[in-house]
Design an enzyme around this catalytic site. Structure first.
Site, PDB file in Angstrom:
ATOM      1  N   CYS A  87       0.824  -1.207   0.000  1.00 15.54           N
ATOM      2  CA  CYS A  87       0.000   0.000   0.000  1.00 15.54           C
ATOM      3  C   CYS A  87       0.863   1.264   0.000  1.00 15.54           C
ATOM      4  O   CYS A  87       1.378   1.676   1.041  1.00 15.54           O
ATOM      5  CB  CYS A  87      -0.922  -0.016   1.214  1.00 15.54           C
ATOM      6  SG  CYS A  87      -1.872   1.493   1.373  1.00 15.54           S
ATOM      7  N   CYS A 107      -0.447   4.111   2.194  1.00 17.06           N
ATOM      8  CA  CYS A 107      -0.221   3.933   3.638  1.00 17.06           C
ATOM      9  C   CYS A 107       1.244   4.185   3.995  1.00 17.06           C
ATOM     10  O   CYS A 107       1.536   4.794   5.016  1.00 17.06           O
ATOM     11  CB  CYS A 107      -0.543   2.502   4.077  1.00 17.06           C
ATOM     12  SG  CYS A 107      -2.043   1.841   3.397  1.00 17.06           S
ATOM     13  N   ASP A 108       2.169   3.677   3.183  1.00 18.03           N
ATOM     14  CA  ASP A 108       3.568   3.600   3.608  1.00 18.03           C
ATOM     15  C   ASP A 108       4.552   4.445   2.803  1.00 18.03           C
ATOM     16  O   ASP A 108       5.713   4.559   3.178  1.00 18.03           O
ATOM     17  CB  ASP A 108       4.026   2.126   3.568  1.00 18.03           C
ATOM     18  CG  ASP A 108       3.174   1.257   4.481  1.00 18.03           C
ATOM     19  OD1 ASP A 108       2.776   1.749   5.549  1.00 18.03           O
ATOM     20  OD2 ASP A 108       2.892   0.108   4.122  1.00 18.03           O
TER      21      ASP A 108
END
Ligand code: NDP
Length: 309
Positions: A136, A139-140
């Site tokens: 992701c 997200c990261d």
């Protein structure tokens, strides 16, 4: 164990599940929705959604799913955190068990469990998951600002992840196992025009390197068999998805890839009263808007089933 009885149980909280909940609760059916282990579904790990009608300037996926939940809640759906861990469809009474130690009996069940990211299944990928390996970018990606990263895959997801990461990182190595991309032409063009993205055609990751965190990858060219090492800090796997249908396989007809088989043009499964919607039964379209549409169909099919039984 607590026993609960409802008209409709909805399993899953992506566009399909919440749309089904909006329809069943507006129809006056007592609706219980279990969110599952990724509340909001796959859209919560994407960035801009530009192709959902009604948002002319686009919308962030997580924001859209908060709105979906609010809309379902407004009409009285009981929305709960937690998983449905098993089901018993062996008799006419449809039963599900939650990981909150509840036994739920429902007149109808709408399955909207979606799909999850696939992994390469390398030992180094599993060992370094969360330590530089991710599925992701939204997200990261933040953790890799100004660093070099890799994205694996040649579909729209990989293209989207690579473009997103190109805004944050210094360089994106896009690892594609064939000599063409599966992504839509518009996404392919955006990739090719982006000078921060380097494509490695006919290539696969042999190993992700690093002890405590990722410090590089070794890729192999499928044609020449040559290996090459690349120094980088993050690896994003974007190679497709697996339907979340494991708990139903004892009872429902699934296809070879695990997708629930529905009667064409409907959400009907092989068991009366059980309806399948969204990515758990759709391996062709897999869009938020088609998932929402099939959630609506599932709700209407469930309403009809309840009123006729
Ligand atoms: P896809 O199945 O479309 O693509 C998967 C990609 O990963 C392919 O390039 C595939 O290669 C590659 N791949 C699969 N397994 C491996 C492996 N073991 N090692 C290396 N490479 C591998 O999945 P996506 O998640 O990209 O997209 C799913 C659906 O969602 C599509 O219909 C897509 O159009 C849609 N989508 C739409 C978006 C949008 O409109 N904004 C955004 C994201 C997705 P190969 O081609 O060789 O099989």
């Amino acid at each position: 164990m607590k026993e609960i009885s409802v008209d409709v149980l909805i399993i899953g909280s992506g566009p399909a599940g919440y749309t089904a909940a909006i329809y069943t609760s507006r129809a006056g059916l007592e609706t219980l929705l279990y969110k599952g282990d990724q509340p909001g579904g796959q859209l919560t790990i994407t960035s801009d959604v530009e192709n959902y009608p009604g948002y002319p300037s686009g919308v962030m996926g997580p924001e859209m799913m908060v709105d979906f939940e609010k809309q379902a809640g407004r009409f009285g759906s009981d929305i709960r955190s937690g998983m449905i861990s098993s089901v018993d469809f062996s008799s006419d009474t449809l039963i599900a068990f939650s990981d909150n130690d509840e036994k739920i009996t429902a007149k109808s069940i709408i399955i909207s469990t979606g799909a999850s990211a696939k992994w390469l299944n390398l030992e180094s990928e599993q060992r370094l998951n969360g330590k530089g390996v991710s599925a992701c970018a939204v997200c990261d990606g933040f953790f890799f600002r100004g660093q070099d990263v890799a994205v694996v895959g040649g579909g729209d997801t990989a293209a989207e992840e690579a473009l997103y990461l190109s805004k944050l990182t210094s360089k994106v190595h896009l690892i594609i196992r064939r000599e063409e991309m599966r992504a839509s032409v518009i996404m392919q063009n955006r990739i090719k025009e982006n000078n921060k993205i380097q494509i490695h055609w006919n290539s696969e990751i042999k190993e992700i390197k690093g002890d405590e965190s990722v410090d590089g990858i070794e890729i192999i060219n499928n044609i020449s068999n040559e290996s090459k090492s690349i120094k980088l800090s993050g690896v994003f796997i974007a190679i497709g998805h697996q339907p979340n249908t494991e708990i139903f396989k004892k009872y429902l007809n699934l296809d070879d890839s695990g997708y629930i088989v529905t009667k064409p043009g409907s959400t009907l499964t092989n068991i009366p009263g059980i309806f399948a919607t969204g990515d758990a039964q759709d391996k062709i379209y897999r869009q938020a808007v088609t998932a929402a549409g099939s959630g609506c169909m599932g709700a209407l099919d469930a309403e009809r089933f309840i009123s006729n039984n």
